[in-house]
Design an enzyme around this catalytic site. Structure first.
Site, PDB file in Angstrom:
ATOM      1  N   ASP A 447       0.830  -1.202   0.000  1.00 25.27           N
ATOM      2  CA  ASP A 447       0.000   0.000   0.000  1.00 25.27           C
ATOM      3  C   ASP A 447       0.866   1.255   0.000  1.00 25.27           C
ATOM      4  OD1 ASP A 447       0.903  -0.723   2.552  1.00 25.27           O
ATOM      5  OD2 ASP A 447      -0.681   0.384   3.551  1.00 25.27           O
ATOM      6  N   ARG A 451       5.597   4.034   6.147  1.00 24.40           N
ATOM      7  CA  ARG A 451       5.210   3.968   7.547  1.00 24.40           C
ATOM      8  C   ARG A 451       5.261   2.521   8.069  1.00 24.40           C
ATOM      9  NH1 ARG A 451      -0.839   5.751   6.077  1.00 24.40           N
ATOM     10  NH2 ARG A 451      -1.794   3.721   5.672  1.00 24.40           N
ATOM     11  N   ASP A 452       4.752   2.308   9.259  1.00 25.45           N
ATOM     12  CA  ASP A 452       4.822   0.988   9.905  1.00 25.45           C
ATOM     13  C   ASP A 452       3.715   0.064   9.393  1.00 25.45           C
ATOM     14  OD1 ASP A 452       2.704   2.365  10.970  1.00 25.45           O
ATOM     15  OD2 ASP A 452       3.235   2.020  13.069  1.00 25.45           O
ATOM     16  N   GLU A 453       3.646  -0.113   8.071  1.00 22.04           N
ATOM     17  CA  GLU A 453       2.592  -0.920   7.455  1.00 22.04           C
ATOM     18  C   GLU A 453       3.189  -1.713   6.300  1.00 22.04           C
ATOM     19  OE1 GLU A 453      -2.019  -0.340   5.939  1.00 22.04           O
ATOM     20  OE2 GLU A 453      -0.928   1.299   6.869  1.00 22.04           O
ATOM     21  N   ASP A 460      -6.171  -2.256  -2.602  1.00 21.68           N
ATOM     22  CA  ASP A 460      -5.268  -1.375  -3.341  1.00 21.68           C
ATOM     23  C   ASP A 460      -4.799  -2.055  -4.624  1.00 21.68           C
ATOM     24  OD1 ASP A 460      -5.343  -0.902  -0.508  1.00 21.68           O
ATOM     25  OD2 ASP A 460      -3.743   0.546  -0.735  1.00 21.68           O
ATOM     26  N   TRP A 512     -12.234  -6.032  -0.993  1.00 19.91           N
ATOM     27  CA  TRP A 512     -10.793  -6.278  -0.994  1.00 19.91           C
ATOM     28  C   TRP A 512     -10.523  -7.693  -1.513  1.00 19.91           C
ATOM     29  CZ3 TRP A 512     -12.280  -1.856   0.371  1.00 19.91           C
ATOM     30  CH2 TRP A 512     -11.408  -0.835   0.713  1.00 19.91           C
ATOM     31  N   GLU A 740      -2.635   9.139  -0.176  1.00 18.22           N
ATOM     32  CA  GLU A 740      -3.619   8.213   0.377  1.00 18.22           C
ATOM     33  C   GLU A 740      -4.977   8.884   0.552  1.00 18.22           C
ATOM     34  OE1 GLU A 740      -3.899   5.134   4.188  1.00 18.22           O
ATOM     35  OE2 GLU A 740      -2.599   6.896   4.282  1.00 18.22           O
ATOM     36  N   HIS A 755       0.800   6.419  -2.152  1.00 16.99           N
ATOM     37  CA  HIS A 755      -0.204   5.356  -2.142  1.00 16.99           C
ATOM     38  C   HIS A 755      -0.725   5.202  -3.569  1.00 16.99           C
ATOM     39  CE1 HIS A 755      -1.141   3.925   1.911  1.00 16.99           C
ATOM     40  NE2 HIS A 755      -2.230   3.350   1.415  1.00 16.99           N
TER      41      HIS A 755
END
Length: 883
Positions: A447, A451-453, A460, A512, A740, A755
């Site tokens: 995505d 960041r922490d993802e 997506d 999704w 995003e 994003h």
């Protein structure tokens, strides 16, 4: 002269280490004359000596009358570690024969093999002796989470982060390298450095698999024909701690150069103090990554600006939001001094880094110097999403020549291009490409990279998949991603919102999870990829059955995200009720499953899905289609009814997304069609002043619905706005990648500035601006239909498809419309009637059905429709004055 080009196996040129037992061969036949095409083919596979003589000692397909150019291998069983040569002959419509050059592929580990995993150290090494001259050598390796392989002091390969991510308990990928030039007669040394990567990540709720480990097999063929095989075992030596203090994809890289062991990867190094490595149990099945585009350093960027917001703080601006890291040259550093490199997408007003949107990701690389005159600082086993870099602790002042950014992403083959006379559209295309590239990494479509993802969110992925396949050769990348989804599937049929399921978020939102069905369908449409349909059909049905079991009276109420991130919100029932989106997804999935079943010759199942789709459609319109009275008028659209605390009924919905979704799937009854279209148009044109009021799902389908029902200019207007909310607003506010959110947010939370989930817009540019659309799988037939806009004078797009180049270039100047097209097979070309009476020329002559390559000509009210076969065309439409 006609010729055969682009020979590939598994859509890869000369793959090394292929472990497919029935690989697919493909090629492109380029006829020299219009209308000519392939009529038959013959493939031969075998040893080089035999192929040179047009003899296939492993497989000879014989002469097959077909225009297929993707053919599955049907020869003798392939053998591990063997190089096979092949070529193809083609006969055209006139019976002329053409022969290709010779290509090759080399098998990896096809027969079953017991791989030995070892662990127990950050560094691993092994010395071995080769007693004869080397003819060839290959190394087969996987290191989890990441590895760097070295032989005799040399780094092997150029992959940046390997192996690709996977559900490691099911599949682990290995790589194959030709190391013939690195192995010598006598004593040799091989070494492996390990990083944690996803496998050994200990971060919050991220799934943890185990400690780093490796498996290596080195096969050396000697000049006498014998083979020496060196495998990982307990005789390898391990060093538990070395110069890498820590490595983490979120936190960053910590390195102490004082602990470096010079010569550790060379023969003769004293490793007597090292421990024996430990043998570890097997994990998942090892599969070759030979045809999966690897993550590599793909570009080098120099800084565009150097800021100094405070003493000792140096901030470099690279002018582009990217994924990767920086390499820093340090001169005159003191031994033991520390240099810190921090990464961020944003700056504070005072020029310092704004890292709030990184959340828990520290994104910091730390280097302790060894004190040499010149040191090059570069991290391993991590990556960052950034535009800005802050360097502290540097001795003196770093110059712009001392810092450079290494851009990493999958080594995907670029196949598409788009450009127009509108610079804003070109900028939208550009930032979409940068967002796609920045998130196509590690064999997954993440995505965001900062960041922490950094998860492979399914929503997506499918929303931007049409744009991705038009710009890059995505077939093997997406086939791998679908495998990840299938391997996340539980016994009840549910799948996770992310794949691989490093966050175990079960069950996926229907909008999704549709990626499991939509992306394989896209691969069939763009590549005629029937294998992905065959391989995923059972998993698709299990997922469909899981969702269908949750329906009530034909409506699927289960939903988690809705039309995600519309203006000013993350999700909202009032914007578009989630049951409308979920049921719409279920209907589309059901229709696609019916079509897929028919392609796979499962006619009974196709009929069952078709009947089920009719039932869902009836329930959808019965529950959601209604007329709602407003203050001064009534409107027809799609709403869901809710009961208020006081018992009264209230309807939510009627938004742009709610009305566009059933329109694009032809779900609206004929008697209500005009009213629903008017409701959509009013919302866009009047209520939102020609702006989109949508989340990521509506962003894909509202412009599509407007164009399909005759409001192409209105859709164009929404995409060329520069005020909020719009793509142009992002660009006006300095975006170099897609955001995003529609809003420019600089605080913590959901506000990634890289994003790709809004990237569906690029597909619209190809389709409705350039005017290029696929009508039959693998571009066998295309639609070329450029729309004319008041503020656009020309546009062009091209795609190097699996059948050859497809391109369109048009312009309208001085009341003359010109269009150039390249067609690999067939096309339906719509030439706009720029006045009441026109004449059409092709290559300077009045067009007729006798024009070479022209199959038919029809005149409509707004278009001259020309059907054409393969070739290059040059059309001109001129106004004719009335008599």
């Amino acid at each position: 002269m006609s010729k055969i080009i682009d020979l590939r196996v598994e859509f890869t040129i000369n793959p090394l280490g292929l472990d497919e037992s029935k690989p697919r061969f493909s090629w492109i036949f380029m006829p020299a004359t219009r209308g000519n095409s392939q009529k038959a083919y013959r493939i031969v596979v075998g040893s080089l000596n035999n192929i040179t003589k047009d003899s296939g000692d492993v497989w000879d397909s014989g002469i097959v009358e077909s225009d297929d150019n993707i053919v599955e291998y049907k020869g003798l069983p392939l053998k591990s570690y063997t190089r096979y040569y092949w070529k193809v002959k083609v006969w055209d419509k006139e019976g002329k024969e053409y022969s290709s050059d010779i290509a090759w592929f080399e098998a990896g580990v096809i027969e079953p093999k017991d791989w030995t995993w070892i662990g127990g150290g950050q560094l691993m090494r092994k010395e071995f002796v080769i007693d004869k001259e080397v003819e060839e050598a290959r190394v087969y390796i996987s290191g989890l989470g990441y590895y760097e392989l070295r032989i005799n002091g040399n780094r092997v390969g150029d992959k940046a982060l390997d192996p690709p991510w996977s559900e490691y308990t099911k599949t682990v990928y290995y790589s194959v390298y030709d190391v013939t030039k690195l192995i010598r007669k006598g004593v040799n040394a091989t070494g492996v450095i390990l990083g944690r990567g996803r496998f050994g990540q200990r971060f919050g709720s991220v799934k943890y698999y185990g400690e780093p480990r490796a498996t290596v097999m080195l096969r050396v063929k000697l000049i006498d024909g014998s083979v020496v095989e060196i495998n990982t075992d307990e005789n390898w030596k391990c060093l538990q701690s070395g110069p890498i203090i820590s490595d983490d994809i979120y936190l960053g890289f910590r390195y102490d150069a004082r602990l470096e062991l010079k010569g550790w990867d060379l023969p003769g190094f004293d490793d007597s103090s090292w421990m024996s490595c430990s043998k570890l149990p097997p994990i998942g099945k090892l599969r070759s990554s030979a045809t999966i585009p690897a993550t590599k350093v793909m570009a080098i960027l120099k800084p565009r600006d150097h800021l100094n917001p405070a003493t000792g703080i140096h901030v470099f601006d690279f002018g582009q939001n990217i994924t990767g890291w920086v390499r820093v040259k340090v001169k005159g550093g003191i031994e033991g001094s520390e240099i810190r490199v921090r990464y961020a997408e944003l700056l504070n007003p005072d020029g310092t880094l704004n890292t709030l949107d990184l959340r828990g990701a520290e994104s910091t690389d730390v280097f302790i110097l060894r004190g040499e005159e010149v040191e090059i600082l570069e991290p391993r086993f991590t990556f960052h999403g950034f535009r800005y870099v802050e360097i502290t602790g540097y001795p003196g002042t770093p110059s712009m020549d001392d810092v450079e950014a290494e851009v990493i992403h999958a080594d995907l083959e670029p196949i598409g291009s788009f450009v127009s006379s509108n610079n804003l559209l070109n900028s939208i295309h550009r930032i979409t490409l940068w967002s796609l590239k920045g998130n196509l990494m590690n064999g997954v479509e993440t995505d965001c990279p900062q960041r922490d993802e950094r998860m492979g969110w399914l929503g997506d992925a499918w929303l931007s998949s049409d744009s991705a396949v038009l710009n890059f050769n995505m077939i093997r990348y997406y086939e791998k991603f679908i495998k990840d989804i299938i391997e996340s599937q539980k016994g009840d049929g549910s799948i996770s919102d992310v794949a691989p399921p490093y966050w175990e978020i079960y069950p996926a939102d229907p909008a999704w999870g549709t990626a499991l069905i939509y992306i394989p369908w896209a691969l069939y449409v763009y590549y005629n990829d029937k294998r992905i349909l065959e391989n995923s059909y059972d998993a698709m049905k299990k997922w469909w059955n899981y969702l269908n079991s949750m329906t009530k009276d034909g409506i699927l109420y289960f939903n988690k995200y809705g039309d995600w991130v519309p203006p000013g919100r993350v999700r909202s029932v009032e914007h578009c009720p989630p049951e409308i989106i979920s049921t719409w997804i279920l209907y589309r999935d059901t229709k696609l499953l019916s079509r897929i079943a028919k392609i796979l010759k499962k006619d009974t199942e196709a009929e069952l899905f078709e009947e089920k789709a009719k039932q869902i459609l009836e329930a959808f319109n019965r529950n959601f289609l209604s007329e709602v009275s407003m203050s001064h008028y009534s409107t027809m659209g799609y709403y869901s009814t809710y009961t208020s605390p006081d018992g009264s009924k209230v309807k939510f919905g009627g938004s742009q997304a709610c009305n566009a979704l059933p329109l694009v799937e032809d779900m609206v009854p004929k008697e209500a069609l005009e009213q629903v279209v008017k409701s959509l148009v009013k919302s866009v044109e009047v209520d939102w002043d020609k702006h989109l009021n949508v989340g990521i799902i509506g962003a894909k389908y509202v412009p599509e619905a407007l164009a399909r029902y005759g409001y192409v200019d209105l859709a164009y207007d929404t995409l060329t706005q520069e005020s909020y909310p719009s793509y142009g607003y992002m660009i006006k506010e300095g975006a170099t990648t897609l955001w995003e959110r529609w809003e420019k947010l600089t605080r913590s939370g959901m506000n990634s500035h890289n994003h790709h989930m809004f990237g569906s817009v690029d597909n619209w540019l190809y389709k409705y601006v350039a005017g290029l659309e696929v009508l039959e799988p693998s571009f066998k037939k295309v639609l070329i239909k450029p729309w004319l806009y008041k503020r656009l004078s020309h546009a062009s797009a091209s795609v190097r498809s699996i059948r050859g180049l497809v391109s369109v270039e048009w312009e309208l100047r001085n009341s003359v419309f010109k269009l150039k097209a390249t067609i690999p097979s067939f096309a339906e070309i719509h030439l706009p009637k720029i006045s009441e009476k026109v004449e059409v020329l092709e290559s300077g002559s009045i067009i007729s059905e006798k024009t070479p390559g022209i199959l038919s000509i029809k005149e409509g009210s707004d278009w001259i429709i020309v059907e054409a076969s393969s070739g290059n065309y040059d059309f001109e439409v001129r106004s004719v004055k009335g008599r």
